[in-house]
Design a protein around this motif. Structure first.
Motif, PDB file in Angstrom:
ATOM      1  N   THR A  41       5.566 -36.832  30.484  1.00  0.00           N
ATOM      2  CA  THR A  41       5.625 -37.138  29.020  1.00  0.00           C
ATOM      3  C   THR A  41       4.614 -38.109  28.646  1.00  0.00           C
ATOM      4  O   THR A  41       4.937 -39.596  29.043  1.00  0.00           O
ATOM      5  CB  THR A  41       7.220 -36.796  28.834  1.00  0.00           C
ATOM      6  OG1 THR A  41       6.651 -36.077  28.102  1.00  0.00           O
ATOM      7  CG2 THR A  41       7.860 -38.020  28.605  1.00  0.00           C
TER       8      THR A  41
ATOM      9  N   TYR B 159      15.465 -35.799  24.875  1.00  0.00           N
ATOM     10  CA  TYR B 159      14.869 -34.796  25.437  1.00  0.00           C
ATOM     11  C   TYR B 159      14.322 -35.302  26.462  1.00  0.00           C
ATOM     12  O   TYR B 159      13.706 -35.089  27.429  1.00  0.00           O
ATOM     13  CB  TYR B 159      13.154 -34.889  25.030  1.00  0.00           C
ATOM     14  CG  TYR B 159      11.926 -34.638  25.260  1.00  0.00           C
ATOM     15  CD1 TYR B 159      11.508 -33.634  25.273  1.00  0.00           C
ATOM     16  CD2 TYR B 159      11.582 -35.862  25.504  1.00  0.00           C
ATOM     17  CE1 TYR B 159      10.145 -33.295  25.898  1.00  0.00           C
ATOM     18  CE2 TYR B 159       9.969 -35.468  25.970  1.00  0.00           C
ATOM     19  CZ  TYR B 159       9.245 -34.368  26.669  1.00  0.00           C
ATOM     20  OH  TYR B 159       8.025 -33.830  27.003  1.00  0.00           O
TER      21      TYR B 159
ATOM     22  N   SER C 287       5.786 -32.184  30.504  1.00  0.00           N
ATOM     23  CA  SER C 287       6.150 -31.763  29.785  1.00  0.00           C
ATOM     24  C   SER C 287       6.507 -32.362  28.782  1.00  0.00           C
ATOM     25  O   SER C 287       5.955 -33.337  27.745  1.00  0.00           O
ATOM     26  CB  SER C 287       8.024 -32.233  30.320  1.00  0.00           C
ATOM     27  OG  SER C 287       8.601 -33.555  30.090  1.00  0.00           O
ATOM     28  N   LYS C 288       6.494 -30.992  27.479  1.00  0.00           N
ATOM     29  CA  LYS C 288       6.912 -31.714  26.112  1.00  0.00           C
ATOM     30  C   LYS C 288       7.669 -31.199  25.451  1.00  0.00           C
ATOM     31  O   LYS C 288       9.097 -30.068  26.134  1.00  0.00           O
ATOM     32  CB  LYS C 288       5.622 -31.611  25.557  1.00  0.00           C
ATOM     33  CG  LYS C 288       4.078 -31.857  26.043  1.00  0.00           C
ATOM     34  CD  LYS C 288       3.951 -33.454  25.798  1.00  0.00           C
ATOM     35  CE  LYS C 288       3.077 -33.640  23.990  1.00  0.00           C
ATOM     36  NZ  LYS C 288       3.123 -34.951  23.689  1.00  0.00           N
TER      37      LYS C 288
ATOM     38  N   GLY D 187      10.104 -28.987  22.032  1.00  0.00           N
ATOM     39  CA  GLY D 187       9.941 -27.326  21.832  1.00  0.00           C
ATOM     40  C   GLY D 187       8.969 -26.814  20.683  1.00  0.00           C
ATOM     41  O   GLY D 187       8.672 -25.873  20.628  1.00  0.00           O
TER      42      GLY D 187
ATOM     43  N   TYR E 183       5.415 -28.257  20.800  1.00  0.00           N
ATOM     44  CA  TYR E 183       4.574 -27.783  20.865  1.00  0.00           C
ATOM     45  C   TYR E 183       4.289 -26.399  21.601  1.00  0.00           C
ATOM     46  O   TYR E 183       5.008 -25.672  22.038  1.00  0.00           O
ATOM     47  CB  TYR E 183       4.601 -28.656  22.258  1.00  0.00           C
ATOM     48  CG  TYR E 183       4.341 -30.308  21.347  1.00  0.00           C
ATOM     49  CD1 TYR E 183       2.899 -30.878  21.397  1.00  0.00           C
ATOM     50  CD2 TYR E 183       5.010 -31.577  21.497  1.00  0.00           C
ATOM     51  CE1 TYR E 183       2.585 -31.821  20.667  1.00  0.00           C
ATOM     52  CE2 TYR E 183       5.032 -32.113  20.882  1.00  0.00           C
ATOM     53  CZ  TYR E 183       3.807 -33.285  20.967  1.00  0.00           C
ATOM     54  OH  TYR E 183       3.397 -34.206  20.086  1.00  0.00           O
ATOM     55  N   ASN E 184       3.120 -26.077  21.974  1.00  0.00           N
ATOM     56  CA  ASN E 184       2.985 -24.976  22.210  1.00  0.00           C
ATOM     57  C   ASN E 184       1.887 -24.579  24.287  1.00  0.00           C
ATOM     58  O   ASN E 184       1.003 -26.036  22.985  1.00  0.00           O
ATOM     59  CB  ASN E 184       1.963 -23.729  21.635  1.00  0.00           C
ATOM     60  CG  ASN E 184       1.455 -22.020  21.904  1.00  0.00           C
ATOM     61  OD1 ASN E 184       0.523 -22.450  22.588  1.00  0.00           O
ATOM     62  ND2 ASN E 184       1.649 -21.318  21.867  1.00  0.00           N
ATOM     63  N   ILE E 185       2.537 -24.468  25.591  1.00  0.00           N
ATOM     64  CA  ILE E 185       1.408 -24.880  25.702  1.00  0.00           C
ATOM     65  C   ILE E 185      -0.023 -24.297  25.970  1.00  0.00           C
ATOM     66  O   ILE E 185      -0.636 -25.688  26.204  1.00  0.00           O
ATOM     67  CB  ILE E 185       2.424 -24.063  27.729  1.00  0.00           C
ATOM     68  CG1 ILE E 185       3.632 -24.675  28.060  1.00  0.00           C
ATOM     69  CG2 ILE E 185       1.918 -23.917  28.445  1.00  0.00           C
ATOM     70  CD1 ILE E 185       3.544 -24.155  29.168  1.00  0.00           C
TER      71      ILE E 185
ATOM     72  N   THR F   7      -2.832 -29.259  29.375  1.00  0.00           N
ATOM     73  CA  THR F   7      -2.755 -28.014  29.588  1.00  0.00           C
ATOM     74  C   THR F   7      -3.602 -28.097  30.614  1.00  0.00           C
ATOM     75  O   THR F   7      -3.784 -27.748  32.411  1.00  0.00           O
ATOM     76  CB  THR F   7      -2.682 -26.603  29.050  1.00  0.00           C
ATOM     77  OG1 THR F   7      -1.232 -26.981  28.598  1.00  0.00           O
ATOM     78  CG2 THR F   7      -2.027 -25.794  29.849  1.00  0.00           C
TER      79      THR F   7
ATOM     80  N   ILE G 188       8.025 -27.225  28.673  1.00  0.00           N
ATOM     81  CA  ILE G 188       8.109 -26.951  26.820  1.00  0.00           C
ATOM     82  C   ILE G 188       9.665 -26.897  27.571  1.00  0.00           C
ATOM     83  O   ILE G 188      10.629 -25.697  27.923  1.00  0.00           O
ATOM     84  CB  ILE G 188       7.593 -26.050  26.328  1.00  0.00           C
ATOM     85  CG1 ILE G 188       6.158 -26.251  26.301  1.00  0.00           C
ATOM     86  CG2 ILE G 188       8.224 -25.736  24.873  1.00  0.00           C
ATOM     87  CD1 ILE G 188       4.825 -27.000  25.715  1.00  0.00           C
TER      88      ILE G 188
END
Length: 156
Positions: free
Chosen positions: A26, A40, A111-112, A114, A116-118, A124, A136
């Motif tokens: 991350t 996180y 991992s990121k 919540g 964020y959008n994959i 990605t 996520i």
């Protein structure tokens, strides 16, 4: 301090451990660490055997967050992260995105949080091309370093 891995050594260290351990990667600024960060990072570590944190350099933070940031230096932020049992390695990167560092570490999972959008993450396609996956994790509402800094500056 052995948790802090120079960028130039990241590939070698990763190659040694990735055969036996599932590496979760991350990244972030982690300027004023708060409950949201801790939750996180602990959850990210639970996705594998080793959590590798890419830490934005001071110059990168200034470009992304403005000239008054970071509050704490990259050395101080890296040292603080190294104190957490759920963080295995920290590497400072100078770019605005961790793409170069991800290429070196070649994590099994990126991992990121919540927020964020994959599919919108620039990381990605790279992670997937390296055979990894992007996950996520839930966002912990109500915690923000930027908001905390604003409140401190306003004396609230």
């Amino acid at each position: 301090m052995e948790k802090i891995i120079p960028f130039s050594e990241a590939k070698l260290v990763s190659e040694k451990i990735r055969k036996e351990k599932k590496i979760v990667f991350t990244n972030g600024v982690f300027d004023l660490v708060h409950k949201g960060h801790l939750t996180y990072l602990a959850e990210a570590r639970d996705l594998g055997d080793c959590l590798w944190v890419g830490l934005n350099s001071d110059s990168s933070v200034k470009r992304l967050k403005g000239p008054e940031r970071p509050v704490n230096s990259e050395e101080d932020r890296a040292l603080l992260l190294s104190c957490f049992s759920f963080v295995d390695f920290i590497t400072v990167f100078t770019e605005d995105t961790p793409l170069s560092l991800i290429s070196q570490v070649s994590p099994h999972i990126h991992s990121k949080g919540g927020d964020y959008n994959i599919e919108a993450l620039p990381e990605t396609p790279l992670v997937r091309s390296l055979g990894g996956e992007v996950k996520i994790l839930p966002f912990v509402e109500g915690f923000s370093s930027t908001e905390l800094i604003r409140r401190i500056r306003e004396n609230k």
